[in-house]
Every structure is written in C-alpha cells, then in structure tokens.
Design a protein around this motif. Structure first.
Motif, PDB file in Angstrom:
ATOM      1  N   ASN A  49      -3.926  11.600  15.538  1.00 13.13           N
ATOM      2  CA  ASN A  49      -2.573  11.016  14.805  1.00 13.13           C
ATOM      3  C   ASN A  49      -1.932  10.089  15.939  1.00 13.13           C
ATOM      4  N   GLY A  50      -1.787   8.723  15.160  1.00 17.16           N
ATOM      5  CA  GLY A  50      -0.865   7.967  15.884  1.00 17.16           C
ATOM      6  C   GLY A  50       0.568   8.029  15.812  1.00 17.16           C
ATOM      7  N   GLY A  51       1.112   9.086  15.370  1.00 15.95           N
ATOM      8  CA  GLY A  51       2.562   9.093  14.917  1.00 15.95           C
ATOM      9  C   GLY A  51       2.921   8.356  13.994  1.00 15.95           C
ATOM     10  N   THR A  52       4.331   7.686  14.301  1.00 12.72           N
ATOM     11  CA  THR A  52       4.955   7.041  13.495  1.00 12.72           C
ATOM     12  C   THR A  52       4.447   5.611  13.405  1.00 12.72           C
ATOM     13  N   PHE A  53       4.573   4.950  12.163  1.00 12.56           N
ATOM     14  CA  PHE A  53       4.416   3.467  12.253  1.00 12.56           C
ATOM     15  C   PHE A  53       5.237   2.803  12.826  1.00 12.56           C
ATOM     16  N   SER A  54       5.044   1.485  13.429  1.00  8.96           N
ATOM     17  CA  SER A  54       5.906   0.425  13.981  1.00  8.96           C
ATOM     18  C   SER A  54       5.230  -0.991  13.708  1.00  8.96           C
ATOM     19  N   GLY A  55       5.872  -2.004  14.118  1.00  8.88           N
ATOM     20  CA  GLY A  55       5.389  -3.372  14.201  1.00  8.88           C
ATOM     21  C   GLY A  55       5.769  -3.965  12.862  1.00  8.88           C
ATOM     22  N   THR A  56       5.095  -5.153  12.529  1.00 12.05           N
ATOM     23  CA  THR A  56       5.486  -5.846  11.504  1.00 12.05           C
ATOM     24  C   THR A  56       4.377  -6.110  10.556  1.00 12.05           C
ATOM     25  N   VAL A  57       4.482  -6.614   9.259  1.00 14.65           N
ATOM     26  CA  VAL A  57       3.819  -6.807   8.235  1.00 14.65           C
ATOM     27  C   VAL A  57       4.123  -8.536   7.713  1.00 14.65           C
ATOM     28  N   THR A  58       3.073  -9.378   7.746  1.00 18.31           N
ATOM     29  CA  THR A  58       3.029 -10.563   7.500  1.00 18.31           C
ATOM     30  C   THR A  58       2.533 -10.809   6.067  1.00 18.31           C
ATOM     31  N   PHE A  59       3.529 -11.158   5.224  1.00 19.96           N
ATOM     32  CA  PHE A  59       3.107 -11.515   3.690  1.00 19.96           C
ATOM     33  C   PHE A  59       2.681 -13.058   3.408  1.00 19.96           C
ATOM     34  N   THR A  60       1.689 -13.352   3.060  1.00 17.64           N
ATOM     35  CA  THR A  60       1.240 -14.634   2.576  1.00 17.64           C
ATOM     36  C   THR A  60       0.900 -14.942   1.160  1.00 17.64           C
ATOM     37  N   ASP A  61       0.984 -16.155   0.809  1.00 18.85           N
ATOM     38  CA  ASP A  61       0.659 -16.783  -0.488  1.00 18.85           C
ATOM     39  C   ASP A  61      -0.702 -17.601  -0.232  1.00 18.85           C
ATOM     40  N   GLY A  62      -1.863 -17.110  -0.415  1.00 23.76           N
ATOM     41  CA  GLY A  62      -2.821 -17.978   0.104  1.00 23.76           C
ATOM     42  C   GLY A  62      -2.892 -18.280   1.581  1.00 23.76           C
TER      43      GLY A  62
END
Length: 196
Positions: A34-47
């Motif tokens: 179990n990696g515990g809680t999430f963290s970091g970032t998400v990159t959203f793309t259009d193509g």
C-alpha cells in the motif's frame, strides 16, 4: 506500485469561452503493498498541447479549469507523474467537442420618430454565453433581398456597437442589426426596429 489514471470533463459538448472542468482520478492497480496517500501532479493535455498541471490530492484527484479551447474537436487526456511510492500512468483520452456560444443581439435607436437628415444613433448590444463577443455588427435598412446596408460598427469591450446615420428618408424603416460571429460566438440578428 502501479496506478491507473482516468479523466472526466464537466460538459461534452462544451461551449467556447465557458469554463470546462477537467478531473483526473488516480487509483492503485498494483496488488502488492500500500503506497499510502497520493501526491504529485497530473498534466492535462489536448492532443500534444499541454493545457496545464494540477496537484493530486491525497485521495488521488486532480482538477483543472480551462476556458481556452477553440471551437471544434479536441482530444483530452491526463498523465500522472507518480511519486516515491506510486508509478506514473496515463489515461485514455476523451473526444471533446467545443461549440460556438449562442448570442443575442438587441437594437435601439437614439430617437424615433426623427426628422429627415437628422443624425440617428443606432446601438446594438451583443451578449454571449462564452464571455463578451468581439467583431462587427452590420446595420440594415429593410429585410430580405431588398435590404440596404447603412453601415457597420465594431463591438467594444462591453459588446456594444454603434452607428450614426443621416441616410434615413421620410417614412418608416425596418432596421436590423446583424452580428457576424467570431471565433467562439455564433452570429445573431436583432428583432426589427421600426424607425419613423
């Protein structure tokens, strides 16, 4: 630990100029540990175009609001960058359609009835769902094939275009204002204004 990213949009089709909420959800797919809680970032793309990034909550959710998508078809995706415990992952894409925003054009006269050769100011106000429209308004005397163009006006920062004309002869005139539309807004015509 392996992850999976999914993406959702708040409206499909969306409206040009109106905020569109993009929501990415990251979940654990690896069954070991179990990696515990999430963290970091998400990159959203259009193509291939990056729309922006957002921080992942401890529950694995990241959200981004965008209002810059042009009219047409878009391919929206999300990529999670991972952290010390979780591997990155990329969502499948969503085919998003952005439509032109509907507009409404209203027309008013500074003076009616007026006297022949007296300057009359015609004012058109164009309102849209996707913000303030830009572009030009054409003012016509008459409707259909026999309409005569009185002139054009450019919309200002409040969506208002004006035309001062002294070209109206004695009698009754059916004045119409037509907004030609812009990159995000559809065109529209005012109701007929009877100018005497």
């Amino acid at each position: 630990i392996a992850t999976a990213a999914t993406i959702a949009v708040s409206a499909n089709p969306g409206v040009a100029g109106a905020p569109l909420q993009l929501t990415a959800t990251v979940t654990q797919t690896g069954t070991i540990g179990n990696g515990g809680t999430f963290s970091g970032t998400v990159t959203f793309t259009d193509g291939a175009t990056v729309l922006g990034t957002a921080t992942v909550s401890s529950a694995g959710v990241a959200m981004l609001s965008v209002s810059t998508l042009a009219v047409g078809a878009h391919t929206i995706g999300a990529s999670y960058g991972g952290n010390a415990n979780y591997l990155g992952s990329t969502s499948t894409t969503i085919a998003e359609t952005i439509q032109s925003a509907a507009t409404v054009t209203a027309l008013a006269s500074s003076l009616s009835p007026s006297i022949a050769s007296m300057p009359v100011t015609l004012t058109a106000v164009v309102a849209g769902n996707g913000g303030i429209p830009t572009g030009t308004v054409t003012f016509l005397d008459g409707t259909g094939a026999g309409a005569v163009t009185l002139g054009t006006g450019t919309l200002n920062g409040q969506g208002i275009a004006k035309l001062v004309t002294s070209a109206l002869a004695v009698g009754q005139h059916s004045i119409v204002a037509i907004f030609s539309g812009d990159a995000k807004d559809s065109g529209s015509s005012s109701a007929v204004l009877l100018q005497t």
